[in-house]
Design a protein around this motif. Structure first.
Motif, PDB file in Angstrom:
ATOM      1  N   SER A 100      28.687  40.077  50.341  1.00 39.74           N
ATOM      2  CA  SER A 100      29.377  40.464  49.110  1.00 39.74           C
ATOM      3  C   SER A 100      30.853  40.766  49.330  1.00 39.74           C
ATOM      4  CB  SER A 100      28.701  41.695  48.496  1.00 39.74           C
ATOM      5  OG  SER A 100      28.778  42.813  49.379  1.00 39.74           O
ATOM      6  N   MET A 101      31.352  40.522  50.533  1.00 43.27           N
ATOM      7  CA  MET A 101      32.750  40.847  50.836  1.00 43.27           C
ATOM      8  C   MET A 101      33.750  40.120  49.943  1.00 43.27           C
ATOM      9  SD  MET A 101      34.424  42.936  52.593  1.00 43.27           S
ATOM     10  CE  MET A 101      33.128  43.439  53.732  1.00 43.27           C
ATOM     11  N   PRO A 102      33.533  38.853  49.554  1.00 47.61           N
ATOM     12  CA  PRO A 102      34.491  38.231  48.615  1.00 47.61           C
ATOM     13  C   PRO A 102      34.621  39.000  47.305  1.00 47.61           C
ATOM     14  CG  PRO A 102      33.119  36.556  49.632  1.00 47.61           C
ATOM     15  CD  PRO A 102      32.542  37.864  50.041  1.00 47.61           C
ATOM     16  N   GLY A 103      33.516  39.523  46.777  1.00 41.15           N
ATOM     17  CA  GLY A 103      33.592  40.321  45.560  1.00 41.15           C
ATOM     18  C   GLY A 103      34.314  41.632  45.774  1.00 41.15           C
ATOM     19  N   ILE A 104      34.120  42.238  46.944  1.00 42.41           N
ATOM     20  CA  ILE A 104      34.820  43.489  47.258  1.00 42.41           C
ATOM     21  C   ILE A 104      36.327  43.255  47.318  1.00 42.41           C
ATOM     22  CG2 ILE A 104      35.163  45.246  49.043  1.00 42.41           C
ATOM     23  CD1 ILE A 104      32.217  44.970  49.750  1.00 42.41           C
ATOM     24  N   VAL A 105      36.725  42.174  47.977  1.00 45.36           N
ATOM     25  CA  VAL A 105      38.162  41.868  48.088  1.00 45.36           C
ATOM     26  C   VAL A 105      38.755  41.576  46.716  1.00 45.36           C
ATOM     27  CG1 VAL A 105      39.834  40.241  49.036  1.00 45.36           C
ATOM     28  CG2 VAL A 105      37.932  41.046  50.453  1.00 45.36           C
ATOM     29  N   ALA A 106      38.070  40.744  45.925  1.00 44.39           N
ATOM     30  CA  ALA A 106      38.589  40.397  44.599  1.00 44.39           C
ATOM     31  C   ALA A 106      38.676  41.619  43.701  1.00 44.39           C
ATOM     32  CB  ALA A 106      37.696  39.328  43.959  1.00 44.39           C
ATOM     33  N   GLY A 107      37.633  42.451  43.679  1.00 45.12           N
ATOM     34  CA  GLY A 107      37.660  43.653  42.849  1.00 45.12           C
ATOM     35  C   GLY A 107      38.719  44.646  43.297  1.00 45.12           C
ATOM     36  N   SER A 108      38.894  44.781  44.604  1.00 39.51           N
ATOM     37  CA  SER A 108      39.907  45.711  45.113  1.00 39.51           C
ATOM     38  C   SER A 108      41.312  45.262  44.737  1.00 39.51           C
ATOM     39  CB  SER A 108      39.773  45.832  46.637  1.00 39.51           C
ATOM     40  OG  SER A 108      38.506  46.341  46.993  1.00 39.51           O
ATOM     41  N   LEU A 109      41.566  43.961  44.826  1.00 37.57           N
ATOM     42  CA  LEU A 109      42.890  43.459  44.451  1.00 37.57           C
ATOM     43  C   LEU A 109      43.131  43.628  42.953  1.00 37.57           C
ATOM     44  CD1 LEU A 109      43.157  40.195  46.575  1.00 37.57           C
ATOM     45  CD2 LEU A 109      44.268  42.387  46.987  1.00 37.57           C
ATOM     46  N   LEU A 110      42.113  43.335  42.138  1.00 37.32           N
ATOM     47  CA  LEU A 110      42.261  43.482  40.689  1.00 37.32           C
ATOM     48  C   LEU A 110      42.459  44.934  40.278  1.00 37.32           C
ATOM     49  CD1 LEU A 110      39.561  40.988  39.333  1.00 37.32           C
ATOM     50  CD2 LEU A 110      42.048  40.746  39.214  1.00 37.32           C
ATOM     51  N   THR A 111      42.043  45.859  41.110  1.00 45.83           N
ATOM     52  CA  THR A 111      42.217  47.284  40.820  1.00 45.83           C
ATOM     53  C   THR A 111      43.499  47.827  41.428  1.00 45.83           C
ATOM     54  OG1 THR A 111      39.806  47.557  40.789  1.00 45.83           O
ATOM     55  CG2 THR A 111      41.134  49.548  40.996  1.00 45.83           C
ATOM     56  N   PHE A 112      43.743  47.496  42.686  1.00 47.15           N
ATOM     57  CA  PHE A 112      44.859  48.099  43.415  1.00 47.15           C
ATOM     58  C   PHE A 112      46.207  47.636  42.883  1.00 47.15           C
ATOM     59  CE2 PHE A 112      47.935  47.917  46.913  1.00 47.15           C
ATOM     60  CZ  PHE A 112      47.953  49.250  47.295  1.00 47.15           C
ATOM     61  N   ILE A 113      46.368  46.326  42.659  1.00 51.69           N
ATOM     62  CA  ILE A 113      47.681  45.796  42.285  1.00 51.69           C
ATOM     63  C   ILE A 113      48.178  46.370  40.966  1.00 51.69           C
ATOM     64  CG2 ILE A 113      48.917  43.687  41.672  1.00 51.69           C
ATOM     65  CD1 ILE A 113      47.283  42.228  43.773  1.00 51.69           C
ATOM     66  N   PRO A 114      47.401  46.341  39.861  1.00 50.24           N
ATOM     67  CA  PRO A 114      47.939  46.949  38.629  1.00 50.24           C
ATOM     68  C   PRO A 114      48.045  48.460  38.713  1.00 50.24           C
ATOM     69  CG  PRO A 114      45.683  46.216  38.287  1.00 50.24           C
ATOM     70  CD  PRO A 114      46.103  45.691  39.624  1.00 50.24           C
ATOM     71  N   ALA A 115      47.200  49.112  39.533  1.00 47.94           N
ATOM     72  CA  ALA A 115      47.271  50.572  39.635  1.00 47.94           C
ATOM     73  C   ALA A 115      48.570  51.025  40.303  1.00 47.94           C
ATOM     74  CB  ALA A 115      46.065  51.102  40.408  1.00 47.94           C
TER      75      ALA A 115
ATOM     76  N   THR B 144      41.324  52.873  44.092  1.00 48.88           N
ATOM     77  CA  THR B 144      40.567  51.660  44.420  1.00 48.88           C
ATOM     78  C   THR B 144      39.304  52.004  45.200  1.00 48.88           C
ATOM     79  OG1 THR B 144      42.602  50.354  44.455  1.00 48.88           O
ATOM     80  CG2 THR B 144      40.684  49.426  45.565  1.00 48.88           C
ATOM     81  N   VAL B 145      39.407  52.925  46.155  1.00 49.70           N
ATOM     82  CA  VAL B 145      38.221  53.338  46.917  1.00 49.70           C
ATOM     83  C   VAL B 145      37.197  54.001  46.004  1.00 49.70           C
ATOM     84  CG1 VAL B 145      37.414  54.873  48.746  1.00 49.70           C
ATOM     85  CG2 VAL B 145      39.498  53.540  49.078  1.00 49.70           C
ATOM     86  N   LEU B 146      37.659  54.854  45.092  1.00 49.06           N
ATOM     87  CA  LEU B 146      36.741  55.500  44.152  1.00 49.06           C
ATOM     88  C   LEU B 146      36.068  54.478  43.246  1.00 49.06           C
ATOM     89  CD1 LEU B 146      38.849  58.650  43.158  1.00 49.06           C
ATOM     90  CD2 LEU B 146      36.866  58.564  44.680  1.00 49.06           C
ATOM     91  N   CYS B 147      36.837  53.502  42.768  1.00 49.45           N
ATOM     92  CA  CYS B 147      36.250  52.441  41.940  1.00 49.45           C
ATOM     93  C   CYS B 147      35.209  51.649  42.722  1.00 49.45           C
ATOM     94  CB  CYS B 147      37.349  51.506  41.422  1.00 49.45           C
ATOM     95  SG  CYS B 147      38.346  52.170  40.079  1.00 49.45           S
ATOM     96  N   LEU B 148      35.482  51.398  44.001  1.00 54.16           N
ATOM     97  CA  LEU B 148      34.530  50.659  44.824  1.00 54.16           C
ATOM     98  C   LEU B 148      33.251  51.464  45.040  1.00 54.16           C
ATOM     99  CD1 LEU B 148      33.859  48.201  46.569  1.00 54.16           C
ATOM    100  CD2 LEU B 148      35.053  49.307  48.460  1.00 54.16           C
TER     101      LEU B 148
END
Length: 308
Positions: free
Chosen positions: A230-245, A103-107
């Motif tokens: 842009s923090m809402p986008g960071i949170v949403a993108g991190s959740l969409l990446t972290f949870i399925p990963a 998730t950090v790498l994707c961010l």
């Protein structure tokens, strides 16, 4: 006769409008009921049963003794078992570690890309977004298999490295943690970019200009203006990446080492090899609780912060 009729029609129109609104609002709740709550309770029921050599391979929770008496048989032995075995804890922690690093790498990769797309001319944004979305039009399994051909010791990457004399012998990249991280980042990067783009595209560019006019350096403008907004986008993108990963099975199975065990592989082994559905269901419930409860606390804290 002409007076009451329009008011009656307005009441009928208002009633129909309210009915449509309530129906539209109820659609997400019906969806959640059918595709989340019902499967969740089915898995929870199986996790509280005993393993049997029958079909289905678990005991019934409700047994009819006679026409007027029933008995409930619940067991928490499956949860006690996974709590006492180190293999499940190691798989959980390894899955969380791999998902967090991915998730950090994707961010780190996705934020500059989303920012560049959001600041690109309007006539180019759709093309750039299409480039991001285009890999999703190909089968997920085929994309993972393609990395096998690229990362193999006789694959294109190693052949290029040997041909260009960067290395003297092929490098072992396939069936390593590096291949797992690469596969997860490649597969889930679009899910990080799209929420970030949606958040960054809505930002008012004049805020950055105003901060710059007041003497702020580019890094200070990004840190104090762009990043917080842009923090809402960071949170949403991190959740969409972290949870399925966390629950990923295909990528670690095809690209990783069998010794690098993740919880998705444990679930597959319990369901299909050991045919121990109750234990597998208990593992799934524990994983869900471990993910949902922290997210609920985080959202509650974020809501309190926004109110204050």
């Amino acid at each position: 006769m002409s007076g009451p009729l329009p008011s009656r029609l307005r009441r009928v129109a208002r009633t129909l409008s309210d009915s449509w609104r309530h129906m539209l609002i109820s659609i997400p709740y019906v969806w959640m009921l059918l595709f989340f709550l019902v499967p969740f309770f089915i898995v929870l029921k199986i996790s509280l049963a005993d393993m049997l050599d029958t079909q289905p391979p678990f005991s019934a929770l409700v047994n009819w003794i006679d026409d007027s008496h029933i008995s409930f048989v619940l067991t928490f032995d499956n949860f006690k078992f996974i709590a006492s075995e180190d293999i499940y804890l190691r798989a959980y922690l390894n899955s969380l570690k791999i998902a967090a690093i991915s998730t950090v790498l994707c961010l780190l990769l996705g934020y500059p890309m989303a920012y560049a797309i959001a600041r690109a001319p309007a006539n180019r944004r759709n093309i750039l977004l299409l480039v991001v979305i285009l890999p999703l039009w190909t089968s997920f399994l085929l994309r993972v298999y393609a990395w096998i051909g690229l990362l193999d010791t006789n694959g294109m990457i190693n052949r290029f490295l040997v041909w260009s004399h960067i290395v003297s012998a092929p490098i072992q990249m396939l069936y390593t943690p590096f291949a797992v991280y690469l596969g997860i980042v490649y597969s889930y990067l679009p899910f990080m970019i799209l929420p970030l783009y949606a958040s960054l595209e809505r930002l008012d560019a004049t805020l950055d200009e105003a901060a710059a006019d007041l003497g702020a350096r580019p890094w200070s403008v990004f840190r104090d203006v762009t990043l917080p907004l842009s923090m809402p986008g960071i949170v949403a993108g991190s959740l969409l990446t972290f949870i399925p990963a966390v629950g990923e099975y295909v990528i670690p199975d095809l690209l990783g080492d069998a010794r690098n065990l993740m919880i998705g592989r444990v679930l597959f082994n319990e369901f299909f090899q050991n045919r121990d559905w109750p234990t597998a269901s208990a593992v799934a419930i524990a994983l869900l609780v471990a993910l949902v409860i922290p997210i609920m606390f985080f959202q509650a804290a974020q809501a309190r912060e926004e109110k204050s």
